[in-house]
Enzyme design. Structure first.
Site, PDB file in Angstrom:
ATOM      1  N   LEU A 207       0.857  -1.184   0.000  1.00 53.72           N
ATOM      2  CA  LEU A 207       0.000   0.000   0.000  1.00 53.72           C
ATOM      3  C   LEU A 207       0.892   1.232   0.000  1.00 53.72           C
ATOM      4  CD1 LEU A 207      -2.725  -0.885   2.666  1.00 53.72           C
ATOM      5  CD2 LEU A 207      -3.197  -0.264   0.298  1.00 53.72           C
ATOM      6  N   SER A 208       0.588   2.199  -0.861  1.00 56.19           N
ATOM      7  CA  SER A 208       1.309   3.465  -0.840  1.00 56.19           C
ATOM      8  C   SER A 208       0.853   4.301   0.347  1.00 56.19           C
ATOM      9  CB  SER A 208       1.079   4.238  -2.138  1.00 56.19           C
ATOM     10  OG  SER A 208       1.661   3.571  -3.233  1.00 56.19           O
ATOM     11  N   ALA A 209       1.613   5.333   0.672  1.00 65.32           N
ATOM     12  CA  ALA A 209       1.256   6.240   1.762  1.00 65.32           C
ATOM     13  C   ALA A 209      -0.045   6.972   1.433  1.00 65.32           C
ATOM     14  CB  ALA A 209       2.378   7.242   1.997  1.00 65.32           C
TER      15      ALA A 209
END
Length: 362
Positions: A63-65
């Site tokens: 998951l990206s930020a």
């Protein structure tokens, strides 16, 4: 990558922080972020980190930020009815948020290299559809995921209104990505360490805007060593909805309008969450005595003999007084699925009611 905003105690507080820092700027994007709890896309043992503005990776799951996803959602300029292609679609978190905006007549496709991540994304999508009240607050464009390398998409595939790539793109693949777009479409991707927005303004005309510096793992290059042949990725066909499904969408839409009119005076926009109540933290202030001695200043707590005897009693009295005068803690009412309640109250056969509710558990 991330850490641009403070961590939140829950999903709503994380979104509040993203809004305050101007990563979320439009109401549509805010609604989508609030509708899907980021923690639902974490493995159970890692959920304590879900509301931090940090990327998360475990094996192939990534998951990206939150600040990156919010910039991507804002840059895509999503509207109902558009077609969307998510390259390196991962857990499906972004695809599901996009689906809330695209609505029932949009197109929502994802391509992911790892089959175990595809399975994970499908499980999370199924959990959202079956259990989340947000599914009934929006008309949802359900994402479809296919396994494959996003650099091997079949050349005869349809073009899309919006495209996002969740892995670093080398300059040599820029034109390949651009060709996935319709005229007027928007492509967002990490290009040479910059999150980049490219708008196709004509058959051979483009506008490019750099959004912010990012660090993404690069796209995996195709490997044809085994067979010597390219493994073309065929995207899902654009399905035509049945008349029965169109009737369900129309009926649910009509009921939502009625609910919106009934609740407008209380809650404003029916899609917004009810106000959240937070317990105020009370801090006890210590009184200090200032002593002047030979032109120097000292801050100290000077006690009298009687203080030592009465300290514990005074403290207990103060605590008791605070308990008596403290207003009762306000708690939000449990969320109500108004659409479900309205459908179940209709004078209809039960099978039809359950059909209108997509046979959902909640």
């Amino acid at each position: 990558m991330g850490g641009a905003v403070s961590a939140g105690e829950d999903n709503d507080e994380l979104i509040d922080n993203l809004k305050e820092a101007q990563y979320i700027r439009t109401e549509l994007v805010e609604q989508a972020f609030r509708a899907i709890d980021r923690a639902d896309y974490y493995l159970e043992e890692f959920k304590d980190n879900a509301y931090k503005d940090l990327a998360w990776k475990h094996g192939n799951i990534h998951l990206s930020a939150p600040c990156i996803y919010s910039e991507v959602m804002e840059a895509l300029d999503l509207q109902p009815g558009l077609s969307f292609l998510n390259l390196d679609s991962g857990t499906g978190y972004l695809s599901s948020m996009v689906g809330l905006i695209l609505g029932p007549f949009g197109v929502n496709h994802g391509v992911e290299l790892h089959s175990d991540v595809i399975e994970y994304a499908k499980q999370k999508l199924d959990f959202f559809i079956k259990t989340s009240d947000s599914f009934d607050k929006f008309e949802f464009c359900e994402p479809s995921f296919v396994t494959g390398n996003c650099l091997e998409i079949s050349p005869d595939c349809t073009q899309y209104d919006r495209v996002y790539c969740g892995a670093g793109v080398q300059k040599e693949h820029e034109d390949y990505m651009k060709n996935l777009l319709k005229v007027g479409g928007i492509l967002v991707m990490p290009l040479e360490e910059k999150l980049t927005k490219i708008t196709r303004t004509g058959p051979s005309a483009w506008e490019t805007k750099k959004i912010l510096a990012v660090s993404f793992a690069p796209l995996v290059q195709p490997n044809h060593a085994d067979s010597g042949k390219s493994r073309l990725v065929h995207l899902p066909p654009v399905a035509v909805r049945s008349l029965q499904d169109l009737a369900r969408i129309a009926i649910r839409g009509t009921i939502k309008k009625i609910i919106h009119q009934e609740t407008m005076g209380k809650n404003g926009n029916g899609l917004k969450n009810p106000p959240r109540f937070k317990r105020r933290r009370v801090r006890r202030r210590r009184m200090e005595t200032i002593v002047f001695l030979d032109k120097e200043v000292f801050a100290s707590r000077i006690s009298n003999p009687s203080d030592d005897n009465n300290n514990s009693e005074e403290f207990e009295d103060e605590r008791r007084e605070e308990e008596e005068t403290k207003p009762p803690e306000l708690k939000p009412d449990p969320p109500v699925n108004f659409l479900r309640e309205k459908v179940l109250s209709l004078p209809l056969p039960d099978p039809l009611k359950y059909y209108l509710l997509y046979y959902r558990e909640k």
